[in-house]
Design a protein around this motif. Structure first.
Motif, PDB file in Angstrom:
ATOM      1  N   LEU A  99      -5.528  17.303  21.383  1.00  0.00           N
ATOM      2  CA  LEU A  99      -4.441  18.055  20.196  1.00  0.00           C
ATOM      3  C   LEU A  99      -2.606  17.279  20.662  1.00  0.00           C
ATOM      4  O   LEU A  99      -1.994  17.009  20.123  1.00  0.00           O
ATOM      5  N   GLU A 100      -2.781  17.042  22.292  1.00  0.00           N
ATOM      6  CA  GLU A 100      -0.881  16.426  22.508  1.00  0.00           C
ATOM      7  C   GLU A 100      -1.119  15.398  22.100  1.00  0.00           C
ATOM      8  O   GLU A 100       0.219  15.331  21.794  1.00  0.00           O
ATOM      9  N   ASP A 101      -1.897  14.748  22.132  1.00  0.00           N
ATOM     10  CA  ASP A 101      -1.301  12.834  21.411  1.00  0.00           C
ATOM     11  C   ASP A 101      -1.306  13.131  19.845  1.00  0.00           C
ATOM     12  O   ASP A 101      -0.549  12.785  19.747  1.00  0.00           O
ATOM     13  N   LEU A 102      -2.188  14.450  19.396  1.00  0.00           N
ATOM     14  CA  LEU A 102      -1.138  14.026  17.710  1.00  0.00           C
ATOM     15  C   LEU A 102      -0.603  15.175  17.532  1.00  0.00           C
ATOM     16  O   LEU A 102       0.418  14.691  16.413  1.00  0.00           O
ATOM     17  N   VAL A 103       0.110  16.409  18.311  1.00  0.00           N
ATOM     18  CA  VAL A 103       1.120  16.839  18.173  1.00  0.00           C
ATOM     19  C   VAL A 103       2.697  16.235  19.202  1.00  0.00           C
ATOM     20  O   VAL A 103       2.987  15.377  17.999  1.00  0.00           O
ATOM     21  N   GLY A 104       2.111  14.740  18.962  1.00  0.00           N
ATOM     22  CA  GLY A 104       3.467  13.475  19.615  1.00  0.00           C
ATOM     23  C   GLY A 104       3.740  12.691  18.709  1.00  0.00           C
ATOM     24  O   GLY A 104       4.532  12.629  18.727  1.00  0.00           O
ATOM     25  N   LEU A 105       2.487  12.370  17.243  1.00  0.00           N
ATOM     26  CA  LEU A 105       2.796  12.131  16.892  1.00  0.00           C
ATOM     27  C   LEU A 105       3.214  12.879  15.371  1.00  0.00           C
ATOM     28  O   LEU A 105       3.269  11.642  14.127  1.00  0.00           O
ATOM     29  N   MET A 106       3.279  13.592  15.815  1.00  0.00           N
ATOM     30  CA  MET A 106       3.448  14.358  14.129  1.00  0.00           C
ATOM     31  C   MET A 106       4.231  13.899  13.295  1.00  0.00           C
ATOM     32  O   MET A 106       4.542  13.973  12.285  1.00  0.00           O
ATOM     33  N   ASP A 107       5.831  14.083  13.838  1.00  0.00           N
ATOM     34  CA  ASP A 107       7.451  13.288  13.600  1.00  0.00           C
ATOM     35  C   ASP A 107       6.993  12.002  12.729  1.00  0.00           C
ATOM     36  O   ASP A 107       7.131  11.769  11.746  1.00  0.00           O
ATOM     37  N   ALA A 108       6.221  11.101  13.666  1.00  0.00           N
ATOM     38  CA  ALA A 108       6.162   9.628  13.355  1.00  0.00           C
ATOM     39  C   ALA A 108       5.455   9.436  12.124  1.00  0.00           C
ATOM     40  O   ALA A 108       5.091   8.378  11.022  1.00  0.00           O
ATOM     41  N   LEU A 109       3.821   9.899  11.689  1.00  0.00           N
ATOM     42  CA  LEU A 109       2.997  10.904  10.941  1.00  0.00           C
ATOM     43  C   LEU A 109       2.901  11.866  10.366  1.00  0.00           C
ATOM     44  O   LEU A 109       1.576  12.734  10.997  1.00  0.00           O
ATOM     45  N   PRO A 110       3.844  12.121   9.726  1.00  0.00           N
ATOM     46  CA  PRO A 110       3.646  13.390   9.463  1.00  0.00           C
ATOM     47  C   PRO A 110       2.734  14.519   8.670  1.00  0.00           C
ATOM     48  O   PRO A 110       2.445  15.302   9.037  1.00  0.00           O
ATOM     49  N   PRO A 143       9.558   1.890  12.948  1.00  0.00           N
ATOM     50  CA  PRO A 143      10.386   0.731  12.131  1.00  0.00           C
ATOM     51  C   PRO A 143       9.574  -0.521  12.305  1.00  0.00           C
ATOM     52  O   PRO A 143       9.961  -0.807  11.136  1.00  0.00           O
ATOM     53  N   PHE A 144       8.757  -0.742  13.252  1.00  0.00           N
ATOM     54  CA  PHE A 144       8.207  -1.883  12.979  1.00  0.00           C
ATOM     55  C   PHE A 144       6.533  -2.071  13.055  1.00  0.00           C
ATOM     56  O   PHE A 144       6.233  -1.143  13.508  1.00  0.00           O
ATOM     57  N   ALA A 145       6.334  -3.405  11.908  1.00  0.00           N
ATOM     58  CA  ALA A 145       4.849  -3.271  12.545  1.00  0.00           C
ATOM     59  C   ALA A 145       4.286  -4.638  13.183  1.00  0.00           C
ATOM     60  O   ALA A 145       4.851  -5.752  12.572  1.00  0.00           O
ATOM     61  N   GLU A 146       2.845  -4.498  13.137  1.00  0.00           N
ATOM     62  CA  GLU A 146       2.711  -6.411  13.055  1.00  0.00           C
ATOM     63  C   GLU A 146       1.038  -5.649  12.646  1.00  0.00           C
ATOM     64  O   GLU A 146       0.120  -4.626  12.525  1.00  0.00           O
ATOM     65  N   VAL A 147       0.336  -6.734  10.751  1.00  0.00           N
ATOM     66  CA  VAL A 147      -0.763  -6.831  11.051  1.00  0.00           C
ATOM     67  C   VAL A 147      -1.816  -7.939  11.129  1.00  0.00           C
ATOM     68  O   VAL A 147      -0.827  -9.165  11.151  1.00  0.00           O
ATOM     69  N   GLU A 148      -2.795  -6.538  11.258  1.00  0.00           N
ATOM     70  CA  GLU A 148      -3.980  -8.024  11.645  1.00  0.00           C
ATOM     71  C   GLU A 148      -4.847  -8.300  10.024  1.00  0.00           C
ATOM     72  O   GLU A 148      -5.248  -7.380   9.843  1.00  0.00           O
ATOM     73  N   TRP A 173       0.947  -0.961   0.043  1.00  0.00           N
ATOM     74  CA  TRP A 173      -0.111   0.077   0.395  1.00  0.00           C
ATOM     75  C   TRP A 173       0.599   0.948  -0.476  1.00  0.00           C
ATOM     76  O   TRP A 173       1.539   1.274   1.219  1.00  0.00           O
ATOM     77  N   PRO A 174       1.729   2.025  -1.227  1.00  0.00           N
ATOM     78  CA  PRO A 174       2.234   3.340  -1.214  1.00  0.00           C
ATOM     79  C   PRO A 174       1.626   4.401  -0.080  1.00  0.00           C
ATOM     80  O   PRO A 174       2.057   4.652   0.181  1.00  0.00           O
ATOM     81  N   ASP A 175      -0.157   3.941  -0.486  1.00  0.00           N
ATOM     82  CA  ASP A 175       0.274   5.454  -0.453  1.00  0.00           C
ATOM     83  C   ASP A 175      -0.117   5.745   1.463  1.00  0.00           C
ATOM     84  O   ASP A 175       0.504   6.834   2.085  1.00  0.00           O
ATOM     85  N   ALA A 176      -0.186   4.085   1.780  1.00  0.00           N
ATOM     86  CA  ALA A 176      -0.237   4.315   3.349  1.00  0.00           C
ATOM     87  C   ALA A 176       1.060   4.363   3.567  1.00  0.00           C
ATOM     88  O   ALA A 176       1.405   4.885   4.597  1.00  0.00           O
ATOM     89  N   ARG A 177       2.172   3.369   2.986  1.00  0.00           N
ATOM     90  CA  ARG A 177       3.420   4.198   3.187  1.00  0.00           C
ATOM     91  C   ARG A 177       4.017   5.718   3.304  1.00  0.00           C
ATOM     92  O   ARG A 177       4.615   5.835   4.216  1.00  0.00           O
ATOM     93  N   ALA A 178       3.578   6.095   2.214  1.00  0.00           N
ATOM     94  CA  ALA A 178       4.183   7.597   2.618  1.00  0.00           C
ATOM     95  C   ALA A 178       3.592   8.163   3.797  1.00  0.00           C
ATOM     96  O   ALA A 178       4.011   9.620   3.930  1.00  0.00           O
ATOM     97  N   MET A 179       2.621   7.652   4.360  1.00  0.00           N
ATOM     98  CA  MET A 179       1.217   8.287   5.616  1.00  0.00           C
ATOM     99  C   MET A 179       2.935   8.475   6.648  1.00  0.00           C
ATOM    100  O   MET A 179       3.182   8.940   7.481  1.00  0.00           O
ATOM    101  N   VAL A 180       3.583   7.271   6.861  1.00  0.00           N
ATOM    102  CA  VAL A 180       4.463   6.877   8.011  1.00  0.00           C
ATOM    103  C   VAL A 180       6.029   7.339   7.045  1.00  0.00           C
ATOM    104  O   VAL A 180       6.360   6.964   6.999  1.00  0.00           O
ATOM    105  N   ASN A 181       6.275   8.068   9.167  1.00  0.00           N
ATOM    106  CA  ASN A 181       7.878   7.891   8.834  1.00  0.00           C
ATOM    107  C   ASN A 181       8.272   6.761   9.460  1.00  0.00           C
ATOM    108  O   ASN A 181       8.658   6.623  11.118  1.00  0.00           O
ATOM    109  N   ALA A 182       9.066   5.545   8.708  1.00  0.00           N
ATOM    110  CA  ALA A 182       9.305   4.660   9.079  1.00  0.00           C
ATOM    111  C   ALA A 182      10.284   4.520  10.107  1.00  0.00           C
ATOM    112  O   ALA A 182      10.231   3.865  10.546  1.00  0.00           O
TER     113      ALA A 182
END
Length: 395
Positions: free
Chosen positions: A306-317, A146-151, A133-142
């Motif tokens: 808002l604080e949670d989203l700000v904390g994730l902005m580096d990981a999810l640009p 760096p690790f993922a679990e797929v359900e 899923w290239p579009d989803a991959r582009a959303m994530v700062n790997a």
């Protein structure tokens, strides 16, 4: 010789339809997905019982939790722990119901990919997990996650469509339905106010009736525990929290996976993403949602979210761009009061006998996965049916 099917129930949608009070065996207050499903299951299990389903608004209620529920089925708890034993069987049964019992509710199998900063069992490199899923991959700062679990067997659906289909099926099975009816429990039944709207757009009580019932089921979501306390004087340990579901306007389609990182779920929906934040705690009595500030600018997101989203902005640009709908006030961001069974953010759906003839039915954060099974369990209890369909012995 087969018994003839039950005639359809009556529907009172507005005060112009004359209503003559009559006794019912079971009154369900609240026609969200759990209340509607419970009414349906009671009629299926005990067609001799007269059932009345009451709803303060329309169907589904635009102010209720059902319409803003995530609609994400997963065999895991919000913490990521796998469901086991009877809970897992209930979840699987709920999934089968969602797939087959309610018509088109947009049920769609869809992978759920959980992202982590650290390695662990069953985790693979994020780049590999998101490669299809290239579009989803582009959303994530790997490098940040760096690790993922797929359900693989997760799924999405529309909870509002389930509520509508369940209520219609309940009426077809013989249950009565009254909309625009505010109800409060009293000993031995409920007091019902039939509501109407004046030409100045005020909601007023048109008429009031006291209805007697052998069993009253409070399926009012976050308002259920307070109704039990204020109307019946019964204290419960349950709580509620206000959850907002902002939009992220990044493209998604029918194949885009669900993403989960740092407690935040990104649910593909309507060509973008609906964000489902984590719930940290119960909100205190009297709490009124207020927006936080980002770099001094007022937003519509409550501070914790808002604080949670700000904390994730580096990981999810994309969270740090204009694609995130922040709003300027709370009214700009969809939100709803959510029940917390047992007062816990991770509380599982449950029903509780409050006193003879009165039951509380609660969904909460895991209603997407377990709500229908809990509604069925209560219906079977009322109908005095011992077997449950998720048990290995079946019916």
């Amino acid at each position: 010789m087969n018994a003839s099917p039950s005639p359809a129930g009556q529907v009172w949608a507005h005060v112009g339809q004359r209503f003559t009070p009559q006794n019912h065996d079971v009154v369900v207050v609240g026609a969200g997905r759990m209340g509607s499903a419970c009414a349906l299951y009671v009629r299926q299990l005990a067609p001799h019982l007269r059932v009345l389903l009451l709803e303060e608004g329309g169907l589904p209620n635009e102010d209720g939790a059902t319409l803003l529920a995530p609609g994400v089925w997963s065999a895991r708890e919000p913490s990521g722990e796998r469901l086991e034993g009877e809970r897992l069987e209930q979840a699987r049964w709920t999934r089968r119901q969602l797939e087959t019992a309610f018509g088109d509710v947009s049920f769609a199998p869809r992978p759920l990919i959980r992202l982590f900063a650290e390695a662990g069992p069953d985790r693979s490199p994020t780049a590999d997990a998101l490669a299809p899923w290239p579009d989803a991959r582009a959303m994530v700062n790997a490098p940040a996650l760096p690790f993922a679990e797929v359900e693989q067997d997760a799924a999405t659906y529309r909870p509002g469509a389930v509520a509508l289909a369940a209520a219609r099926a309940a009426v077809a099975a013989g249950a009565d339905l009254m909309l625009n009816a505010r109800a409060r429990p009293v000993p031995g039944g409920v007091v019902v106010e039939r509501l109407t709207v004046t030409n100045t757009h005020q909601i007023v009580t048109h008429e009031t009736h006291t209805l007697h019932a052998g069993v009253t089921i409070l399926a009012l979501g976050a308002d259920g525990p307070s109704a039990a306390e204020h109307e019946l004087g019964l204290h419960t340990a349950h709580a509620r929290a206000y959850r907002q579901v902002p939009r992220l306007n990044v493209p998604s389609d029918d194949t885009t996976p669900i993403l989960h990182a740092g407690g935040l779920t990104l649910r593909p929906q309507h060509g973008g993403f609906t964000l489902i934040p984590s719930i940290h705690h119960r909100d205190p009595h009297g709490y009124a949602p207020t927006g936080g500030r980002l770099t001094g600018v007022p937003t519509g997101l409550r501070r914790e979210t808002l604080e949670d989203l700000v904390g994730l902005m580096d990981a999810l640009p994309p969270l740090g761009t204009g694609a995130l709908e922040l709003g300027r006030s709370v009214s700009d961001v969809p939100g709803v009061w959510l029940a917390l069974p047992g007062g816990r953010p991770g509380g599982l759906p449950q029903h509780q006998r409050l006193q003879d003839g009165v039951h509380l039915l609660l969904g909460g954060p895991q209603a997407d996965t377990l709500g229908l099974a809990v509604a069925y369990d209560l219906a079977a209890t009322v109908a005095e049916v011992r077997k449950r369909p998720w048990e290995k012995s079946g019916f």
